[in-house]
Design a protein around this motif. Structure first.
Motif, PDB file in Angstrom:
ATOM      1  N   SER A 129       0.844  -1.195   0.000  1.00  0.00           N
ATOM      2  CA  SER A 129       0.000   0.000   0.000  1.00  0.00           C
ATOM      3  C   SER A 129       0.881   1.247   0.000  1.00  0.00           C
ATOM      4  O   SER A 129       1.979   1.258   0.575  1.00  0.00           O
ATOM      5  N   ARG A 130       0.402   2.299  -0.639  1.00  0.00           N
ATOM      6  CA  ARG A 130       1.129   3.558  -0.690  1.00  0.00           C
ATOM      7  C   ARG A 130       0.693   4.444   0.465  1.00  0.00           C
ATOM      8  O   ARG A 130      -0.478   4.440   0.858  1.00  0.00           O
ATOM      9  N   PRO A 131       1.582   5.227   1.023  1.00  0.00           N
ATOM     10  CA  PRO A 131       1.190   6.150   2.088  1.00  0.00           C
ATOM     11  C   PRO A 131       0.099   7.110   1.615  1.00  0.00           C
ATOM     12  O   PRO A 131       0.089   7.516   0.446  1.00  0.00           O
ATOM     13  N   SER A 132      -0.816   7.433   2.524  1.00  0.00           N
ATOM     14  CA  SER A 132      -1.913   8.330   2.162  1.00  0.00           C
ATOM     15  C   SER A 132      -1.417   9.707   1.763  1.00  0.00           C
ATOM     16  O   SER A 132      -2.108  10.454   1.070  1.00  0.00           O
ATOM     17  N   THR A 133      -0.202  10.052   2.196  1.00  0.00           N
ATOM     18  CA  THR A 133       0.355  11.364   1.870  1.00  0.00           C
ATOM     19  C   THR A 133       1.144  11.351   0.565  1.00  0.00           C
ATOM     20  O   THR A 133       1.625  12.405   0.132  1.00  0.00           O
ATOM     21  N   ALA A 134       1.298  10.171  -0.046  1.00  0.00           N
ATOM     22  CA  ALA A 134       2.057  10.077  -1.297  1.00  0.00           C
ATOM     23  C   ALA A 134       1.298  10.760  -2.422  1.00  0.00           C
ATOM     24  O   ALA A 134       0.071  10.767  -2.455  1.00  0.00           O
ATOM     25  N   GLY A 135       2.042  11.338  -3.338  1.00  0.00           N
ATOM     26  CA  GLY A 135       1.419  12.022  -4.466  1.00  0.00           C
ATOM     27  C   GLY A 135       0.862  11.055  -5.486  1.00  0.00           C
ATOM     28  O   GLY A 135       0.948   9.828  -5.345  1.00  0.00           O
ATOM     29  N   GLY A 203       3.807  15.454  -8.324  1.00  0.00           N
ATOM     30  CA  GLY A 203       2.871  14.626  -7.581  1.00  0.00           C
ATOM     31  C   GLY A 203       1.416  14.904  -7.844  1.00  0.00           C
ATOM     32  O   GLY A 203       0.542  14.412  -7.121  1.00  0.00           O
ATOM     33  N   VAL A 204       1.106  15.677  -8.901  1.00  0.00           N
ATOM     34  CA  VAL A 204      -0.283  15.990  -9.252  1.00  0.00           C
ATOM     35  C   VAL A 204      -0.550  15.482 -10.660  1.00  0.00           C
ATOM     36  O   VAL A 204       0.150  15.853 -11.613  1.00  0.00           O
ATOM     37  N   LEU A 205      -1.547  14.611 -10.793  1.00  0.00           N
ATOM     38  CA  LEU A 205      -1.954  14.086 -12.096  1.00  0.00           C
ATOM     39  C   LEU A 205      -3.176  14.857 -12.578  1.00  0.00           C
ATOM     40  O   LEU A 205      -4.197  14.904 -11.898  1.00  0.00           O
ATOM     41  N   ASP A 227     -12.346  18.521 -16.879  1.00  0.00           N
ATOM     42  CA  ASP A 227     -10.998  18.209 -16.413  1.00  0.00           C
ATOM     43  C   ASP A 227     -11.074  17.488 -15.073  1.00  0.00           C
ATOM     44  O   ASP A 227     -12.073  17.586 -14.355  1.00  0.00           O
ATOM     45  N   ALA A 228     -10.001  16.785 -14.727  1.00  0.00           N
ATOM     46  CA  ALA A 228      -9.932  16.077 -13.451  1.00  0.00           C
ATOM     47  C   ALA A 228      -8.503  16.127 -12.933  1.00  0.00           C
ATOM     48  O   ALA A 228      -7.541  16.238 -13.713  1.00  0.00           O
ATOM     49  N   THR A 229      -8.360  16.054 -11.606  1.00  0.00           N
ATOM     50  CA  THR A 229      -7.043  16.065 -10.979  1.00  0.00           C
ATOM     51  C   THR A 229      -6.983  15.010  -9.885  1.00  0.00           C
ATOM     52  O   THR A 229      -7.999  14.667  -9.281  1.00  0.00           O
ATOM     53  N   TRP A 230      -5.767  14.498  -9.638  1.00  0.00           N
ATOM     54  CA  TRP A 230      -5.533  13.560  -8.543  1.00  0.00           C
ATOM     55  C   TRP A 230      -4.206  13.916  -7.909  1.00  0.00           C
ATOM     56  O   TRP A 230      -3.177  13.978  -8.574  1.00  0.00           O
ATOM     57  N   ARG A 231      -4.234  14.142  -6.591  1.00  0.00           N
ATOM     58  CA  ARG A 231      -3.031  14.508  -5.848  1.00  0.00           C
ATOM     59  C   ARG A 231      -2.559  13.387  -4.925  1.00  0.00           C
ATOM     60  O   ARG A 231      -1.728  13.608  -4.068  1.00  0.00           O
ATOM     61  N   GLY A 232      -3.134  12.194  -5.121  1.00  0.00           N
ATOM     62  CA  GLY A 232      -2.782  11.058  -4.287  1.00  0.00           C
ATOM     63  C   GLY A 232      -3.850  10.784  -3.251  1.00  0.00           C
ATOM     64  O   GLY A 232      -4.568  11.677  -2.806  1.00  0.00           O
ATOM     65  N   GLY A 233      -3.954   9.494  -2.829  1.00  0.00           N
ATOM     66  CA  GLY A 233      -4.961   9.111  -1.840  1.00  0.00           C
ATOM     67  C   GLY A 233      -6.364   9.413  -2.328  1.00  0.00           C
ATOM     68  O   GLY A 233      -6.735   9.144  -3.474  1.00  0.00           O
TER      69      GLY A 233
END
Length: 350
Positions: A129-135, A203-205, A227-233
């Protein structure tokens, strides 16, 4: 026919024969099917997967250099149930491979694939699992792929049939397209087409110029753009707008917004529908919705899904059920189920 013309024709024919022989030699010697098979299997092992073939790959030259694969089986290492079983596949290669170019696959095609969602889910659970703070991340797909005549199952239960997936290369800053067609267990056909240009930075998709179309002919067709964005978690955001056309009624205007989770609220999907006779303004928590759906599939007592907002519909058609005068008022202090039973005045006819 004079002598010079005959010599010219013989020379041209000889050149063609030499070219054909050279092409066949390049196909069987330069392509070296075992190196591409080994490449595919090594990539699978690097991801914790085991790829097996029923017979060695065979090369072909027309219409493009490719390797034909027979009897593919892909499973997680040490797992008993395969994730994917396919009757045949093809690795399409660049033309420069014939001149000794690098070992690269330009496209993967799989036919007659059976995909077990339970096995896929079990494999995903084994990944760290990736950390919740990961980008955010962007999984790169070097080659486009195609799945035709596929089926999706949950163990022995059919989930989707006639599955056809076509996707291009997925890379940062490169236009990406995905087309999916499938039929549900009730033989209702659906298609989904997605186009966007993904961009990953710091770290921003971001999914720029996102176009999404969902269709079930001849029932409805929905088109959304934005448009859409994902910054992780759970930090997901989106703003899309479009319309839905229906054969059984007037069209809807649609606005869809996704708000990321914070310390007080979960991730929400807000949907606003406006038609001549029907209006809806709902906020749906997708994680809670998935849990509700799981309980329904497990045979739990039927309840309305978790949602907040309002619904005013003159008529709702869902298969054999026709509901008139549906009204729902759901607030944080009044659950959706309680609000619907107190305010809805439906008449149901089969």
């Amino acid at each position: 026919m004079n002598r010079r013309l005959r010599i010219g024709l013989y020379a041209a024919g000889g050149m063609i024969v030499v070219f054909v022989l050279a092409a066949f030699i390049a196909t069987y010697v330069v392509l070296q099917p075992e190196r591409f098979t080994a490449l595919l299997q090594s990539r699978a092992r690097a991801a914790g997967l085991d790829l097996a073939l029923a017979s060695p790959a065979s090369p072909t030259l027309w219409p493009k250099p490719a390797l034909e694969l027979e009897g593919l089986t892909l499973r997680a290492e040490g797992a008993g149930t395969p994730m994917i079983v396919a009757s045949r596949g093809k690795l399409v290669l660049p033309w420069r491979t014939l001149t000794g170019g690098g070992t690269r696959i330009s496209r993967l095609e799989i036919e007659g694939a059976r995909i077990d969602l339970n096995a896929v889910s079990a494999y995903l659970d084994t990944l760290p699992s990736r950390p919740s703070t990961a980008g955010a991340i962007l999984p790169t797909i070097d080659a486009g792929f195609r799945v035709s005549r596929g089926t999706l199952t949950r163990g022995n239960q059919l989930f989707l049939s006639n599955v056809d997936i076509d996707a291009g290369r997925l890379a940062n800053g490169r236009p990406f397209n995905l087309s999916l067609a499938a039929s549900t267990a009730g033989d209702s056909p659906y298609t989904l087409d997605l186009e966007t240009t993904p961009s990953l930075a710091h770290g921003v998709l971001t999914l720029n110029d996102l176009a999404l179309e969902v269709t079930s002919k001849p029932t409805f067709s929905t088109t959304l753009r934005g448009d859409a964005t994902w910054r992780g978690g759970a930090d997901v955001g989106a703003s899309l707008a479009g319309s839905m056309t229906r054969t059984s009624g007037t069209p809807y205007d649609i606005v869809l917004d996704v708000t990321p989770a914070n310390q007080q609220d979960p991730l929400y999907i807000a949907i606003k529908l406006d038609g001549d006779n029907d209006h809806a303004n709902l906020r749906i928590p997708p994680i809670a919705f998935a849990e509700w759906w799981g309980r329904i599939n497990a045979g739990g007592s039927p309840t309305l899904p978790p949602l907040l907002g309002t619904v005013d519909a003159k008529a709702v058609d869902a298969g054999p059920v026709h509901v008139k005068g549906l009204r729902i008022r759901a607030t944080p202090s009044v659950p959706a189920a309680a609000a619907s039973s107190a305010n809805a005045r439906p008449s149901v006819s089969p």
